[in-house]
Design a protein around this motif. Structure first.
Motif, short mmCIF file in Angstrom:
data_model
loop_
_atom_site.label_atom_id
_atom_site.label_comp_id
_atom_site.label_asym_id
_atom_site.label_seq_id
_atom_site.Cartn_x
_atom_site.Cartn_y
_atom_site.Cartn_z
N ALA A 35 0.83 -1.21 0.00
CA ALA A 35 0.00 0.00 0.00
C ALA A 35 0.86 1.26 0.00
O ALA A 35 0.56 2.23 -0.70
N GLY A 36 1.95 1.24 0.76
CA GLY A 36 2.83 2.42 0.82
C GLY A 36 3.46 2.74 -0.52
O GLY A 36 3.63 3.91 -0.88
N VAL A 37 3.80 1.72 -1.27
CA VAL A 37 4.39 1.93 -2.60
C VAL A 37 3.35 2.53 -3.54
O VAL A 37 3.64 3.46 -4.31
N ILE A 38 2.13 2.03 -3.47
CA ILE A 38 1.05 2.57 -4.30
C ILE A 38 0.84 4.04 -3.95
O ILE A 38 0.75 4.90 -4.83
N SER A 39 0.76 4.32 -2.65
CA SER A 39 0.54 5.68 -2.18
C SER A 39 1.63 6.63 -2.67
O SER A 39 1.35 7.71 -3.18
N ASP A 40 2.89 6.20 -2.52
CA ASP A 40 4.01 7.03 -2.96
C ASP A 40 4.05 7.20 -4.47
O ASP A 40 4.27 8.32 -4.96
N THR A 41 3.83 6.13 -5.19
CA THR A 41 3.91 6.18 -6.65
C THR A 41 2.86 7.12 -7.24
O THR A 41 3.15 7.88 -8.17
N LEU A 42 1.65 7.05 -6.69
CA LEU A 42 0.56 7.85 -7.24
C LEU A 42 0.31 9.16 -6.49
O LEU A 42 -0.59 9.91 -6.84
N SER A 43 1.13 9.41 -5.45
CA SER A 43 0.96 10.61 -4.62
C SER A 43 -0.46 10.74 -4.08
O SER A 43 -1.10 11.78 -4.18
N VAL A 44 -0.94 9.62 -3.52
CA VAL A 44 -2.28 9.57 -2.94
C VAL A 44 -2.11 9.38 -1.43
O VAL A 44 -1.40 8.46 -1.01
N PRO A 45 -2.72 10.23 -0.62
CA PRO A 45 -2.61 10.06 0.83
C PRO A 45 -3.11 8.68 1.26
O PRO A 45 -4.07 8.15 0.66
N PRO A 46 -2.48 8.09 2.28
CA PRO A 46 -2.86 6.74 2.71
C PRO A 46 -4.35 6.56 3.00
O PRO A 46 -4.93 5.54 2.62
N ALA A 47 -4.98 7.51 3.68
CA ALA A 47 -6.41 7.36 3.99
C ALA A 47 -7.25 7.35 2.72
O ALA A 47 -8.21 6.58 2.59
N THR A 48 -6.90 8.19 1.77
CA THR A 48 -7.62 8.24 0.49
C THR A 48 -7.40 6.95 -0.28
O THR A 48 -8.33 6.37 -0.84
N LEU A 49 -6.14 6.48 -0.28
CA LEU A 49 -5.83 5.23 -0.98
C LEU A 49 -6.61 4.07 -0.37
O LEU A 49 -7.15 3.23 -1.10
N SER A 50 -6.68 4.03 0.93
CA SER A 50 -7.42 2.96 1.62
C SER A 50 -8.87 2.92 1.15
O SER A 50 -9.42 1.84 0.88
N PHE A 51 -9.49 4.07 1.04
CA PHE A 51 -10.87 4.16 0.55
C PHE A 51 -10.98 3.59 -0.86
O PHE A 51 -11.86 2.77 -1.16
N HIS A 52 -10.07 3.99 -1.74
CA HIS A 52 -10.13 3.53 -3.13
C HIS A 52 -9.84 2.04 -3.25
O HIS A 52 -10.47 1.34 -4.06
N LEU A 53 -8.89 1.53 -2.47
CA LEU A 53 -8.60 0.10 -2.49
C LEU A 53 -9.79 -0.70 -1.99
O LEU A 53 -10.09 -1.78 -2.51
N LYS A 54 -10.49 -0.16 -1.00
CA LYS A 54 -11.69 -0.83 -0.49
C LYS A 54 -12.75 -0.91 -1.60
O LYS A 54 -13.40 -1.94 -1.78
#
Length: 116
Positions: A35-54
């Protein structure tokens, strides 16, 4: 694939960030990405990324794989193939060769806006 499943998957992919996440995971292959790699690569905050992954997980397009203290995510390639199959079922009156894109370069097949 049922119509309802296809609609759910397409709705999930119909948002810019989720589409970017899914494409990144498809590119990463079966090993997926943390998840951290995805967040860093796409410049998406972790909480936002979590929502989208869900959302992608609920649509059956992404699988979470716990690995120690982190979670890796991978694209569900079977679901992706099912969606592609659903979209191309009976394509071109059953002439599968006619349905292939002329080129596979990025952006091929994009529609130009009416103003262009």
């Amino acid at each position: 694939m049922e119509m309802k499943d296809a609609t759910t998957a397409l709705a999930a992919l119909g948002q810019d960030t989720r589409l970017a996440v899914f494409r990144l995971l498809v590119e990463a292959g079966p090993a997926g990405l943390a998840a951290g790699v995805i967040s860093d690569t796409l410049s998406v905050p972790p909480a936002t990324l979590s929502f989208h992954l869900k959302e992608l997980g609920s649509a059956g397009l992404v699988v979470a794989m716990p690995q120690g203290r982190s979670i890796h995510y991978r694209a569900d390639f079977d679901a992706m193939q099912d969606l592609i199959g659903f979209l191309t079922h009976n394509c071109c009156g059953g002439d599968a060769a006619a349905c292939r894109p002329a080129r596979s370069a990025p952006g091929v097949g994009r529609r130009k806006s009416p103003a262009a």
